[in-house]
Design an enzyme around this catalytic site. Sequence first.
Site, mmCIF file in Angstrom:
data_model
loop_
_atom_site.group_PDB
_atom_site.id
_atom_site.type_symbol
_atom_site.label_atom_id
_atom_site.label_comp_id
_atom_site.label_asym_id
_atom_site.label_seq_id
_atom_site.Cartn_x
_atom_site.Cartn_y
_atom_site.Cartn_z
ATOM 1 N N ARG A 196 -1.047 -63.599 -16.060
ATOM 2 C CA ARG A 196 -2.007 -63.413 -14.833
ATOM 3 C C ARG A 196 -1.533 -64.643 -13.726
ATOM 4 N NH1 ARG A 196 -1.318 -59.574 -16.682
ATOM 5 N NH2 ARG A 196 -2.816 -58.037 -17.668
ATOM 6 N N SER A 246 -11.123 -56.983 -14.110
ATOM 7 C CA SER A 246 -11.359 -57.962 -15.230
ATOM 8 C C SER A 246 -11.788 -59.317 -14.740
ATOM 9 C CB SER A 246 -10.125 -58.068 -16.031
ATOM 10 O OG SER A 246 -9.801 -56.722 -16.590
ATOM 11 N N GLU A 322 -10.396 -64.661 -14.757
ATOM 12 C CA GLU A 322 -9.221 -64.204 -14.285
ATOM 13 C C GLU A 322 -9.318 -64.012 -12.472
ATOM 14 O OE1 GLU A 322 -6.932 -60.658 -15.607
ATOM 15 O OE2 GLU A 322 -7.318 -59.834 -13.684
HETATM 16 N N1 EPU Z 1 -13.400 -52.691 -25.335
HETATM 17 C C1 EPU Z 1 -14.555 -52.795 -26.310
HETATM 18 N N2 EPU Z 1 -15.648 -53.019 -25.380
HETATM 19 C C2 EPU Z 1 -15.540 -53.188 -24.080
HETATM 20 C C3 EPU Z 1 -14.490 -53.325 -23.453
HETATM 21 C C4 EPU Z 1 -13.286 -53.002 -24.080
HETATM 22 O O1 EPU Z 1 -14.846 -52.483 -27.386
HETATM 23 O O2 EPU Z 1 -16.789 -53.360 -23.404
HETATM 24 C C5 EPU Z 1 -12.246 -52.321 -26.104
HETATM 25 C C6 EPU Z 1 -11.540 -51.067 -25.722
HETATM 26 O O3 EPU Z 1 -12.133 -49.875 -26.442
HETATM 27 C C7 EPU Z 1 -10.102 -51.372 -26.051
HETATM 28 C C8 EPU Z 1 -9.960 -52.893 -26.118
HETATM 29 O O4 EPU Z 1 -11.196 -53.240 -25.936
HETATM 30 O O5 EPU Z 1 -9.835 -50.977 -27.501
HETATM 31 C C9 EPU Z 1 -9.107 -53.010 -24.717
HETATM 32 O O6 EPU Z 1 -9.792 -52.602 -23.637
HETATM 33 P P1 EPU Z 1 -8.972 -51.968 -22.409
HETATM 34 O O7 EPU Z 1 -8.155 -51.042 -22.729
HETATM 35 O O8 EPU Z 1 -10.164 -51.749 -21.046
HETATM 36 O O9 EPU Z 1 -8.073 -53.349 -21.825
HETATM 37 P P2 EPU Z 1 -8.646 -54.675 -21.418
HETATM 38 O O10 EPU Z 1 -7.633 -55.491 -22.239
HETATM 39 O O11 EPU Z 1 -10.107 -54.985 -21.429
HETATM 40 C C10 EPU Z 1 -6.489 -54.863 -19.486
HETATM 41 C C11 EPU Z 1 -6.578 -55.275 -18.197
HETATM 42 C C12 EPU Z 1 -6.924 -54.373 -17.104
HETATM 43 C C13 EPU Z 1 -6.276 -53.114 -17.171
HETATM 44 C C14 EPU Z 1 -6.419 -52.581 -18.780
HETATM 45 C C15 EPU Z 1 -5.798 -51.241 -18.999
HETATM 46 C C16 EPU Z 1 -6.920 -57.918 -18.578
HETATM 47 C C17 EPU Z 1 -7.362 -59.029 -18.541
HETATM 48 N N3 EPU Z 1 -7.071 -56.688 -18.112
HETATM 49 O O12 EPU Z 1 -7.810 -54.541 -19.958
HETATM 50 O O13 EPU Z 1 -6.736 -54.905 -15.900
HETATM 51 O O14 EPU Z 1 -6.810 -52.238 -16.473
HETATM 52 O O15 EPU Z 1 -5.865 -53.580 -19.715
HETATM 53 O O16 EPU Z 1 -4.568 -51.386 -18.930
HETATM 54 O O17 EPU Z 1 -5.673 -57.969 -18.936
HETATM 55 C C18 EPU Z 1 -7.632 -56.145 -14.127
HETATM 56 O O18 EPU Z 1 -6.752 -57.087 -14.515
HETATM 57 O O19 EPU Z 1 -8.246 -56.520 -13.173
HETATM 58 C C19 EPU Z 1 -7.714 -55.132 -14.878
HETATM 59 C C20 EPU Z 1 -8.893 -54.186 -14.741
#
Ligand code: EPU
Length: 330
Positions: A196, A246, A322
Amino acid sequence: MHKELLNRWKKIKKVALSHEIKDELKFKFDGEVLFDEPMREHTYIKIGGKADAYLIPKSLDGLITALKIAAENGIPTFFHGAGSNTLVKEGGIRGFVISTYNSLSRTEIKLETESFLDVEAESGLIFSRLIHLAKDQGCLSLASFIGIPGTVGGLVSMNAGTREAEIKDVVRSVTFLDKDFQIVEVSRENLEFEYRKLKCPRTHFIVKAVFRLEKNATPEKVAEEIKKYQKRRQDTQPLNFPNLGSMFKNPILQGQKNQLTAGQLIEEAGLKDVRVGGARISPKHGNFIINEGQATANDVLALIEMIKDHVKTSSGIALETEIKIIGEDL
Ligand code: EPU
């Protein structure tokens, strides 16, 4: 109370822009100038005090003029994209906020072979336009980025990404304007990307970047993939409310497999749905803070501190934000 307000006003006025600087901008700058511009109009979360001057250059010359006026007068500059990842405090911004969003936004195909296209895009182009350009050319390379709001400059500067891909995987070169107002093109091998983040001096302005798009599908197939990613986002993220994406980076702990994400850690700490003022930790995704209408920067900052404290206590992990936080306290 009255005295305190007066002192605050004096402090701000002392460093506000002089008439001379305002005139210089009006007469010399090629672009749009908005004085005392509320930053809530330029951020996705709809929060933020006034910027002394919000500048939208129409040309590279306009950008250089703004930066020169700032340098000659010791005025701070802040580079801003579409405001999808920035929290501006209520006291606003003393200095120039410069955004090329929708102004410097051209694209050009620099190289085309049977298997790929190198497309150059200017910093102010909204990234989704590039994703659709890639789709029309039958390139899957950018499909997973759909829904990450922001400009080319913004996404490159923070090496934005998803679980599937990051900007560093698709970028070939970045062209900067350096502190001496020289144009410098840096190729991928010499760009230092981190999680990032693109490491570069704060004074460097991203002018444009070249992306390598592999021709590996039909436009119909790419459209299908884009739909799939859009649906996943719609199902898991609170996109109907103003938000900053995020809020925290996902922790990367050396040697730890199956490390919980920031969203999971926030959920495990029992913080989902917690509110401070008009700001709320989304019940849909723990790593999103939403503005329910009247949230202030302080409401969001209070939630950020609460999350850091509770997650540290419950898991021992120190979450890092972030998002970019700029501006002054009231
Ligand atoms: N999860 C939970 N509880 C929550 C949120 C998520 O249990 O409240 C679980 C989900 O069920 C999943 C795992 O956590 O199993 C990962 O969640 P998610 O797929 O939403 O991915 P993330 O790591 O939270 C990242 C990026 C997002 C991007 C998503 C989808 C980062 C910090 N964030 O989120 O990017 O949209 O993957 O690819 O890397 C952004 O950077 O602003 C952003 C939205």
